[in-house]
Design a protein around this motif. Structure first.
Motif, PDB file in Angstrom:
ATOM      1  N   GLU A   1     -19.328  26.365  21.223  1.00 40.37           N
ATOM      2  CA  GLU A   1     -18.192  25.600  20.687  1.00 40.37           C
ATOM      3  C   GLU A   1     -16.878  26.080  21.312  1.00 40.37           C
ATOM      4  O   GLU A   1     -16.007  25.265  21.645  1.00 40.37           O
ATOM      5  CB  GLU A   1     -18.138  25.728  19.165  1.00 40.37           C
ATOM      6  N   ARG A   2     -16.724  27.411  21.483  1.00 44.32           N
ATOM      7  CA  ARG A   2     -15.511  27.935  22.132  1.00 44.32           C
ATOM      8  C   ARG A   2     -15.398  27.407  23.565  1.00 44.32           C
ATOM      9  O   ARG A   2     -14.314  26.998  24.006  1.00 44.32           O
ATOM     10  CB  ARG A   2     -15.522  29.465  22.138  1.00 44.32           C
ATOM     11  N   LYS A   3     -16.520  27.408  24.280  1.00 37.86           N
ATOM     12  CA  LYS A   3     -16.513  26.919  25.654  1.00 37.86           C
ATOM     13  C   LYS A   3     -16.166  25.430  25.678  1.00 37.86           C
ATOM     14  O   LYS A   3     -15.358  24.990  26.497  1.00 37.86           O
ATOM     15  CB  LYS A   3     -17.875  27.151  26.319  1.00 37.86           C
ATOM     16  N   ARG A   4     -16.765  24.680  24.763  1.00 41.67           N
ATOM     17  CA  ARG A   4     -16.482  23.245  24.675  1.00 41.67           C
ATOM     18  C   ARG A   4     -14.997  23.006  24.394  1.00 41.67           C
ATOM     19  O   ARG A   4     -14.350  22.148  25.006  1.00 41.67           O
ATOM     20  CB  ARG A   4     -17.355  22.630  23.587  1.00 41.67           C
ATOM     21  N   LYS A   5     -14.458  23.809  23.469  1.00 46.20           N
ATOM     22  CA  LYS A   5     -13.048  23.662  23.115  1.00 46.20           C
ATOM     23  C   LYS A   5     -12.155  24.061  24.287  1.00 46.20           C
ATOM     24  O   LYS A   5     -11.162  23.371  24.585  1.00 46.20           O
ATOM     25  CB  LYS A   5     -12.722  24.508  21.885  1.00 46.20           C
TER      26      LYS A   5
ATOM     27  N   TYR B 271      -7.401  18.480  28.600  1.00 43.34           N
ATOM     28  CA  TYR B 271      -6.292  17.892  27.856  1.00 43.34           C
ATOM     29  C   TYR B 271      -4.940  18.259  28.464  1.00 43.34           C
ATOM     30  O   TYR B 271      -4.075  17.402  28.628  1.00 43.34           O
ATOM     31  CB  TYR B 271      -6.365  18.359  26.395  1.00 43.34           C
ATOM     32  N   TYR B 272      -4.782  19.515  28.788  1.00 38.12           N
ATOM     33  CA  TYR B 272      -3.439  19.987  29.194  1.00 38.12           C
ATOM     34  C   TYR B 272      -3.340  20.088  30.711  1.00 38.12           C
ATOM     35  O   TYR B 272      -4.132  20.753  31.369  1.00 38.12           O
ATOM     36  CB  TYR B 272      -3.139  21.353  28.581  1.00 38.12           C
ATOM     37  N   THR B 273      -2.361  19.425  31.205  1.00 31.81           N
ATOM     38  CA  THR B 273      -2.045  19.504  32.636  1.00 31.81           C
ATOM     39  C   THR B 273      -0.673  20.155  32.748  1.00 31.81           C
ATOM     40  O   THR B 273       0.299  19.707  32.123  1.00 31.81           O
ATOM     41  CB  THR B 273      -2.001  18.104  33.267  1.00 31.81           C
TER      42      THR B 273
ATOM     43  N   LYS C  54      -0.556  20.168  19.277  1.00 33.30           N
ATOM     44  CA  LYS C  54      -1.065  18.796  19.184  1.00 33.30           C
ATOM     45  C   LYS C  54      -2.571  18.767  19.474  1.00 33.30           C
ATOM     46  O   LYS C  54      -3.324  18.059  18.804  1.00 33.30           O
ATOM     47  CB  LYS C  54      -0.320  17.886  20.166  1.00 33.30           C
ATOM     48  N   PHE C  55      -2.969  19.529  20.477  1.00 36.16           N
ATOM     49  CA  PHE C  55      -4.398  19.593  20.825  1.00 36.16           C
ATOM     50  C   PHE C  55      -5.222  20.138  19.660  1.00 36.16           C
ATOM     51  O   PHE C  55      -6.265  19.570  19.318  1.00 36.16           O
ATOM     52  CB  PHE C  55      -4.596  20.490  22.059  1.00 36.16           C
TER      53      PHE C  55
ATOM     54  N   TYR D 104      -8.070  18.085  17.944  1.00 34.58           N
ATOM     55  CA  TYR D 104      -9.439  18.624  18.079  1.00 34.58           C
ATOM     56  C   TYR D 104     -10.060  18.860  16.713  1.00 34.58           C
ATOM     57  O   TYR D 104     -11.220  18.527  16.485  1.00 34.58           O
ATOM     58  CB  TYR D 104      -9.410  19.929  18.889  1.00 34.58           C
ATOM     59  N   ALA D 105      -9.266  19.416  15.794  1.00 32.68           N
ATOM     60  CA  ALA D 105      -9.788  19.699  14.448  1.00 32.68           C
ATOM     61  C   ALA D 105     -10.115  18.417  13.691  1.00 32.68           C
ATOM     62  O   ALA D 105     -11.094  18.369  12.942  1.00 32.68           O
ATOM     63  CB  ALA D 105      -8.778  20.533  13.666  1.00 32.68           C
ATOM     64  N   SER D 106      -9.332  17.377  13.904  1.00 24.38           N
ATOM     65  CA  SER D 106      -9.563  16.141  13.165  1.00 24.38           C
ATOM     66  C   SER D 106     -10.654  15.287  13.823  1.00 24.38           C
ATOM     67  O   SER D 106     -11.166  14.347  13.212  1.00 24.38           O
ATOM     68  CB  SER D 106      -8.270  15.324  13.082  1.00 24.38           C
ATOM     69  N   GLY D 107     -10.991  15.610  15.063  1.00 22.29           N
ATOM     70  CA  GLY D 107     -11.997  14.821  15.771  1.00 22.29           C
ATOM     71  C   GLY D 107     -11.434  13.588  16.447  1.00 22.29           C
ATOM     72  O   GLY D 107     -12.153  12.745  16.939  1.00 22.29           O
TER      73      GLY D 107
END
Length: 140
Positions: A86-90, A97-99, A126-127, A131-134
């Protein structure tokens, strides 16, 4: 001579009675000792049987504890793997997400650095919410 013979026979008869009493008493004592030894042997067998039963119970409990420990270790290992995945996925999602803006790739002033750090912190906030809300949708 008759009284001497009677006395001698009386003494012999008394000796014979004493011998029979002694034999009977010795037999009784031997019986009691044998009975006591048998009781001790029986108690020892019972104690040994109790000890063996307790040993079996202890071994069974130890086996159950080892099995529970293995199951708990397997559960923790699986949980740790899931958390790492999950950490890797996040982290992968964050990198997608971030550029980094071109202006933040090299700082020309402290103010620019502060603005870039703030920009990244705002984006991270924001991420995290998305991410937490899906609700996070990654297009890359």
């Amino acid at each position: 001579m008759k009284p001497v013979l009677q006395i001698t026979l009386g003494i012999l008869l008394a000796g014979l009675v004493m011998l029979l009493v002694r034999i009977a008493y010795s037999g009784y004592i031997e019986h009691r000792v044998t009975q006591g030894l048998n009781e001790i042997a029986l108690k020892q067998k019972q104690a040994e049987a109790t000890r063996l039963e307790a040993l079996k119970i202890r071994q069974k409990i130890e086996l159950q504890l080892r099995q529970q420990a293995k199951q708990e270790a397997a559960r923790k290992s699986l949980l740790a793997k899931q958390k790492a995945k999950e950490r890797k996925r996040k982290n992968d999602a964050w990198r997608t997400y971030y550029t980094v803006p071109d202006i933040c790739k090299s700082y020309e002033s402290d103010e620019q650095m502060v603005n870039c750090v703030n920009h990244k912190a705002d984006a991270k906030g924001k991420f995290e919410k998305a991410y937490a809300s899906g609700d996070l949708i990654l297009l890359r």
